[in-house]
Scaffold this motif. Structure first.
Motif, PDB file in Angstrom:
ATOM      1  N   ARG A   1       8.644   9.624  -0.508  1.00 25.37           N
ATOM      2  CA  ARG A   1       8.497   8.949   0.797  1.00 25.37           C
ATOM      3  C   ARG A   1       8.480  10.015   1.892  1.00 25.37           C
TER       4      ARG A   1
ATOM      5  N   ALA B   1       7.979   0.602   6.607  1.00 23.86           N
ATOM      6  CA  ALA B   1       8.351   1.505   5.499  1.00 23.86           C
ATOM      7  C   ALA B   1       9.380   0.850   4.578  1.00 23.86           C
TER       8      ALA B   1
ATOM      9  N   GLU C   1       4.168  -0.064   3.681  1.00 20.09           N
ATOM     10  CA  GLU C   1       4.068   1.177   2.906  1.00 20.09           C
ATOM     11  C   GLU C   1       5.245   1.182   1.936  1.00 20.09           C
TER      12      GLU C   1
ATOM     13  N   LEU D   1       4.431   8.851   8.101  1.00 14.82           N
ATOM     14  CA  LEU D   1       4.110   7.433   8.361  1.00 14.82           C
ATOM     15  C   LEU D   1       4.150   7.145   9.854  1.00 14.82           C
TER      16      LEU D   1
ATOM     17  N   GLU E   1       0.854  -1.192   0.000  1.00 18.06           N
ATOM     18  CA  GLU E   1       0.000   0.000   0.000  1.00 18.06           C
ATOM     19  C   GLU E   1       0.886   1.237   0.000  1.00 18.06           C
ATOM     20  N   HIS E   2       0.242   2.390  -0.227  1.00 14.97           N
ATOM     21  CA  HIS E   2       0.889   3.695  -0.050  1.00 14.97           C
ATOM     22  C   HIS E   2      -0.059   4.538   0.793  1.00 14.97           C
ATOM     23  N   LEU E   3       0.502   5.251   1.758  1.00 17.78           N
ATOM     24  CA  LEU E   3      -0.309   6.127   2.617  1.00 17.78           C
ATOM     25  C   LEU E   3      -0.068   7.585   2.265  1.00 17.78           C
TER      26      LEU E   3
ATOM     27  N   VAL F   1       3.024   0.101  10.761  1.00 16.02           N
ATOM     28  CA  VAL F   1       3.414   0.513   9.408  1.00 16.02           C
ATOM     29  C   VAL F   1       4.883   0.152   9.197  1.00 16.02           C
TER      30      VAL F   1
ATOM     31  N   TYR G   1      -8.854   1.123   2.047  1.00 13.70           N
ATOM     32  CA  TYR G   1      -7.887   0.095   2.480  1.00 13.70           C
ATOM     33  C   TYR G   1      -8.563  -1.146   3.090  1.00 13.70           C
TER      34      TYR G   1
ATOM     35  N   THR H   1       6.393   3.150  -0.445  1.00 15.10           N
ATOM     36  CA  THR H   1       6.916   4.353  -1.114  1.00 15.10           C
ATOM     37  C   THR H   1       8.428   4.456  -0.925  1.00 15.10           C
TER      38      THR H   1
END
Ligand SMILES: CC(=O)NCCS(=O)(=O)O
Length: 349
Positions: free
Chosen positions: A105, A123, A97, A110, A27-29, A121, A313, A99
């Motif tokens: 990013r 990264a 996440e 995040l 996913e990307h937040l 989360v 989501y 990115t």
């Protein structure tokens, strides 16, 4: 043995793998996707410049990359926070996440989202596709790139002390460029040092995933701890899928919720529906790959947020899981895909 061994590294620190719970692995937040802007078709310029409204939603769903504002997910932090609270309520525990450098990013955001919502989360370290590589990145040796990726995991990235817990999504196109090949070799070298998970964005060609795996393998990467993303839009033929599956990576279907008739990045592609995605999962399970499957939505544009009428989501947890169960996939297999497989992938060796 490092302090990370046997643990998962989130933006708030190390956790026990069992704390992850249900996990969306791609996913990307917060990110920007201007690098992939597609000019609107003649006559659609007005729609492309209009504010995002429900009456334009169908156009946006079919032309997501032709609307500049739609590509700025980084403007929606409050909406994403609300979505993550809903995701938790729906039974979600964690999000990877994806990115990386090149698509903005933002590790402090995040970390704040993780604190505010209780969602774990993880990264991503490393670099997105060639078109986003800076001149400086292009000039770097594999050794220099390796050092940067390792440091993003061990010490923190982008001038922060916030540490990445996976390498990727590492971006590659088709054909794979020289700069992308260097990043792939650096990824494999960093993975060898760290024993960490890796996730790959392949080019939009059936041959791309296999070629990436060969480059990683030659550089000493651990393919069993590597995820191949976006299989939905990359490999369609079941025999070719099985040939690829034999190479040993995780197999990720991560575009759940998208239903795009004319995929602008490769017009030869018939983007599958969610029903076909579930059929593909059932096929892979029947062929013995239930320990290698991962799923997600890969939200990377605004229109897929519930704020704009999108699926959000929680779509997999609310709608796809019941569909999987109705198509003969067992609860035990669903739990493997959403809990056990992500846990094994994300745990440092
Ligand atoms: C953020 C990202 O790379 N998403 C994938 C979009 S694609 O159309 O499947 O390549």
């Amino acid at each position: 043995m490092s302090e990370r061994s046997g643990k998962v590294q989130t933006v708030l620190g190390l956790i026990e793998p069992d704390q992850l719970g249900r996990t969306m692995t791609h996913e990307h937040l917060t990110m920007t996707f201007e690098c992939s802007h597609v000019p609107p078709a003649p006559g659609d310029e007005g729609l492309a410049a209009a504010p995002i409204e429900i009456k334009h939603l169908h156009w946006l769903q079919q032309n997501p990359y032709s609307h500049q504002e739609n590509l700025l997910l980084n403007q929606e932090i409050e909406a994403v926070k609300e979505e993550l609270l809903c995701y938790r309520k729906a039974g979600g525990g964690s999000i990877v996440e994806n990115t990386t450098t090149g698509i903005n990013r933002n590790l402090p955001v995040l970390r704040q989202l993780a604190k505010d919502t209780g969602v774990h989360v993880v990264a991503g370290a490393g670099y997105y596709v060639d078109v986003t590589h800076s001149d400086e990145t292009r000039k770097m040796t594999v050794e220099k790139l390796t050092d940067i990726i390792v440091s993003e995991v061990l010490h923190g990235a982008d001038g922060t002390e916030i540490r990445c817990g996976v390498i990727g999504e590492i971006g590659t196109g088709w054909p794979i460029t020289e700069s992308e090949k260097k990043v792939l070799r650096a990824t494999a070298h960093a993975q060898t040092q760290l024993g960490c998970p890796v996730i790959i964005h392949p080019g939009r060609d059936t041959a791309a995933p296999g070629e990436v795996i060969r480059i990683l393998q030659e550089a000493g990467g651990d393919i069993t701890k590597t995820v191949m993303s976006h299989l939905d839009r990359t490999i369609f033929d079941h025999q070719e899928l099985l040939e690829f599956a034999k190479m040993g990576s995780y197999l990720e279907y991560d575009l759940f919720g998208t239903d795009l008739l004319n995929y602008p990045f490769n017009l030869r592609v018939d983007m599958p529906s969610d029903s076909v995605r579930v059929q593909n999962l059932a096929f892979l399970i029947k062929e013995g790959y239930e320990d290698r499957i991962l799923i997600a939505h890969d939200i990377h544009t605004k229109h897929r947020l519930t704020k704009y009428g999108g699926h959000g989501y929680s779509h997999i947890l609310k709608n796809i899981v019941p569909k999987m169960l109705s198509r003969g996939i067992t609860q035990n297999q669903v739990d493997k895909i959403l809990i056990e497989n992500p846990k094994h992938w994300l745990t440092f060796k």
